[in-house]
Each structure stands twice: as C-alpha cells, then as structure tokens.
Design an enzyme around this catalytic site. Structure first.
Site, PDB file in Angstrom:
ATOM      1  N   CYS A  41       8.575  41.110  18.070  1.00 25.95           N
ATOM      2  CA  CYS A  41       9.877  41.748  18.350  1.00 25.95           C
ATOM      3  C   CYS A  41      10.334  41.520  19.783  1.00 25.95           C
ATOM      4  O   CYS A  41      11.507  41.746  20.100  1.00 25.95           O
ATOM      5  CB  CYS A  41       9.816  43.231  18.062  1.00 25.95           C
ATOM      6  SG  CYS A  41       9.231  43.598  16.406  1.00 25.95           S
ATOM      7  N   HIS A 101      15.488  47.056  21.595  1.00 23.50           N
ATOM      8  CA  HIS A 101      14.961  46.675  20.285  1.00 23.50           C
ATOM      9  C   HIS A 101      15.178  47.841  19.329  1.00 23.50           C
ATOM     10  O   HIS A 101      14.997  49.000  19.686  1.00 23.50           O
ATOM     11  CB  HIS A 101      13.471  46.340  20.404  1.00 23.50           C
ATOM     12  CG  HIS A 101      12.840  46.025  19.079  1.00 23.50           C
ATOM     13  ND1 HIS A 101      13.429  45.169  18.186  1.00 23.50           N
ATOM     14  CD2 HIS A 101      11.700  46.483  18.491  1.00 23.50           C
ATOM     15  CE1 HIS A 101      12.666  45.092  17.103  1.00 23.50           C
ATOM     16  NE2 HIS A 101      11.624  45.879  17.265  1.00 23.50           N
ATOM     17  N   ASN A 131      14.655  47.414  11.383  1.00 26.97           N
ATOM     18  CA  ASN A 131      14.004  46.596  12.415  1.00 26.97           C
ATOM     19  C   ASN A 131      13.990  45.135  11.949  1.00 26.97           C
ATOM     20  O   ASN A 131      13.356  44.811  10.947  1.00 26.97           O
ATOM     21  CB  ASN A 131      12.582  47.136  12.604  1.00 26.97           C
ATOM     22  CG  ASN A 131      11.782  46.385  13.649  1.00 26.97           C
ATOM     23  OD1 ASN A 131      12.169  45.303  14.093  1.00 26.97           O
ATOM     24  ND2 ASN A 131      10.658  46.953  14.034  1.00 26.97           N
TER      25      ASN A 131
END
Ligand SMILES: CC(C)(COP(=O)(O)OP(=O)(O)OC[C@H]1O[C@@H](n2cnc3c(N)ncnc32)[C@H](O)[C@@H]1OP(=O)(O)O)[C@@H](O)C(=O)NCCC(=O)NCCS
Length: 328
Positions: free
Chosen positions: A115, A255, A285
């Site tokens: 990520c 994020h 996500n």
C-alpha cells in the site's frame, strides 16, 4: 549537481463499474453493514470484470493522466507500476502497460511496496527527473485485490477493492513540486500482512491452493496499531524534512484503509476533516491505487489549487510506510 523542481503535472483514475456493497457481503459471510461501516467506514468497493487484469485498469487511468498532463505518449520516458497484484510474474505489468499505451520510448518496471507503493514510486520517479535522467515519468498505482481476497474470510473480504490511479511527473516552476519524502520499512512485521503462496518459497501446488495460501492473510489488529503509530509519525517527519509544519497543510491525501486510522492521523496533525481527502466509503482499500485515486478525485472536485501544500501518507505490507510533501 543542479536539481530540477519536480511535481505532478497530470492525474487520472479508473475504477471498474461493478460495485460490491456491504449488503451483498452480508449474503456471503457472517457480517453486517453496521459493523463494517462503524469499524472501517467502508460502504462499497469495486470489482474488476472477469476479463480485466491490473494492466487494463492501469491503462485507463494512465490515458487520463497523460491527457491531463498535456503531453503525448511519446514524451513518456519511464513507466513505474506499483502493484502487489501484477497481471503475472513477468513480464512486468509496467511492460504490459507500455505495450497497451504504445509508449515505445519508455523504460518500464514494477515496484512492490504494497500500500506504500505509490509513494515509493513517486520518490523513485521524482529523483530520476530531478537529476535530469528523465523528463516525464508515468507513475501508476493499480490493483485487482479481488483476485487475492478470500471471500469466505470476513476479517479481510470486507476491506479490499480494485482500481487504478496514475500521475505524470515532470519539471515544474521553482518553489513548486515535491519538498520531501520519508520512506521506511520494517521487515520484522512482514508476517502481519502477506500472501505466502505462489512464490519461490511456496510454489503453487494443489496443497497451496486448498490451504488458501494464495489469498491475503492479515493480523488486522496488529496492522491497525502499526498504522495508527506510523501515519502521524511519517507525516510529521516528511513535514520536518520539508521545513514545514502541520499548519501549512492544505490537503492530506492518506492511504484509504480504515477511517479510524485516518482519524487518528488527523488528530495527531491537528487537522480538521475538511483538510483530508476521504473516499474509502466508495472504494475500500485499493492498496497502491488508494492514494492516486484519492488524489485524482480531489483534483476533479476542485479541492486542489495552485500553491496548495499536499501531504501524502501511507502504510502497508512489508511492513512499509511513506509520506511526502508537495506544493501543487
Ligand atoms: C480489520 C479491522 C477492521 C478489524 O477491526 P477491529 O476493531 O480491530 O476488530 P477485531 O479484529 O478486534 O475483531 C473484533 C471482533 O469482530 C469480529 N469481526 C471481524 N470481522 C468482522 C466482520 N466483517 N463482521 C463482523 N464481525 C467481524 C472478529 O471476529 C472479532 O470477534 P471476536 O471478538 O468474537 O473474536 C481493523 O483491525 C483494521 O482495519 N485493521 C487494519 C487493516 C488494514 O488496514 N489492512 C491493510 C493495511 S494496508
């Protein structure tokens, strides 16, 4: 050496049409909309169509970023695709994208930092431009996490979605562009978030498939604690390196893993929610794609003006983290 100021000169995003809602997940695992929304903030996420792979999502986002940058495909010197869900082991997704785009003059490689991959990609590309090696670099965060998600595991399947975000980096006027990067890793925490099957340690076999080793495994609570600690810390450090303070931030683009993690970063930075881009309710996500998609949407929504101070911050498997300060 004279370093050129480098910034983002175009953004683009693409998400697949198919929506997977919390209500639909209620039919698949023992969960409910209220639990998912209060614990994560996520309401729905996107799923790639069966015929779509990561490079297809990356392609759509890249076309938009290139157009927004006002350059031609021949102007691209390098393509970096940050992803943990490449189309295949090799060729790299960046090479597959290069061919789809017809970006014949571009070098191409993939970058794996989960990520945090998009921020790692920005740091790599901006240094290559700053030193004069390249003029225009396409940096893409693209994922089809639905392909490595176990839709019988309620601990993980509610979290992840598919999508792609792209930016073109190029030279910008003095005073603008990237002011700092803060990258980090803690390999000791690698066990907390991983896909262990299919690599050289555990090659694909009937056994690896039946024991679900090709799916994401996550110690959610430990990752949560790490994320809360690192998000504020990395952003603080990037600001310090840039010689700026939290009061200077116009927009935080974090994020998009869990709204409670984002909230803790906002508390640490004393930032009101209006100064933060949050779109995880719609997408969940998307790993390396989360930050560039959030950035592209913030730009589309007119939330970014010339001279604004943006802070990117992310964390993920590895463990890894990254933050950056940019004057738009
Ligand atoms: C996954 C996450 C949402 C779980 O939230 P949490 O508040 O930590 O919840 P816990 O893991 O403590 O689980 C609490 C209970 O809810 C249950 N639960 C887990 N998922 C559930 C779901 N989808 N629906 C209903 N209950 C669920 C657990 O089984 C547990 O039950 P138990 O107490 O009977 O064992 C949270 O830990 C998180 O977001 N972690 C970070 C994940 C992340 O960001 N990963 C990607 C990094 S890039």
């Amino acid at each position: 050496m004279n370093l050129h100021p480098v910034g983002i000169i175009g953004t683009g995003k693409y998400v697949p049409d198919r929506i997977l809602s919390n209500q639909e997940l209620e039919q698949m695992v023992e969960t409910n909309d209220e639990w998912i929304v209060t614990r994560t903030g996520i309401r729905e996420r996107r799923m790639a169509a069966p015929e779509q792979a990561t490079s297809d999502l990356a392609y759509q986002a890249s076309l938009k970023a290139i157009e927004a940058a006002g350059i031609t495909i021949e102007d691209i010197d390098l393509i970096i695709v940050s992803t943990i869900t490449p189309d295949m082991f090799f060729p790299s997704t960046a090479c597959l994208l290069q061919e789809k785009l017809g970006a014949k003059k571009a070098a191409a490689f993939d970058l794996s930092a989960a990520c945090s991959g998009f921020i790692y990609g920005l740091a790599t590309a901006s240094n290559m431009i700053a030193t004069g090696m390249y003029k225009h670099v396409l940096v893409v965060g693209a994922e089809t996490l639905s392909r490595i998600t176990d839709y019988t595991d309620r601990n993980t399947c509610i979290l992840f979605g598919d999508g792609a975000g792209a930016v073109v980096l190029g030279q910008v006027p003095e005073g603008r562009g990237f002011k700092s990067f803060e990258l980090g890793a803690d390999g000791g925490g690698g066990e907390l978030l991983k896909v262990s099957g299919g690599g050289s340690r555990l090659p694909a076999s009937a056994d690896s498939v039946s024991s679900k080793q090709h799916y994401i495994h996550m110690a959610g609570n430990d990752v949560f604690k790490f994320a809360v600690r690192i998000m504020g810390g990395a952003a603080d450090e990037a600001l310090r390196k840039a010689g700026m303070s939290k009061e200077d931030i116009d927009l935080l683009v974090p994020h998009q893993a869990n709204v409670r993690i984002i909230q803790s970063a906002l508390n640490r930075l004393d930032l009101p929610e209006e100064k933060c881009m949050i779109n995880l309710d719609k997408y969940g996500n998307m790993s390396a794609a989360s930050i560039p998609v959030a950035l592209a949407e913030a730009f589309e929504q007119g939330r970014i003006n010339e001279g604004d101070c943006l802070v990117f911050v992310g964390f993920g498997g590895g463990l890894t983290w990254g933050a950056s300060v940019l004057i738009w």
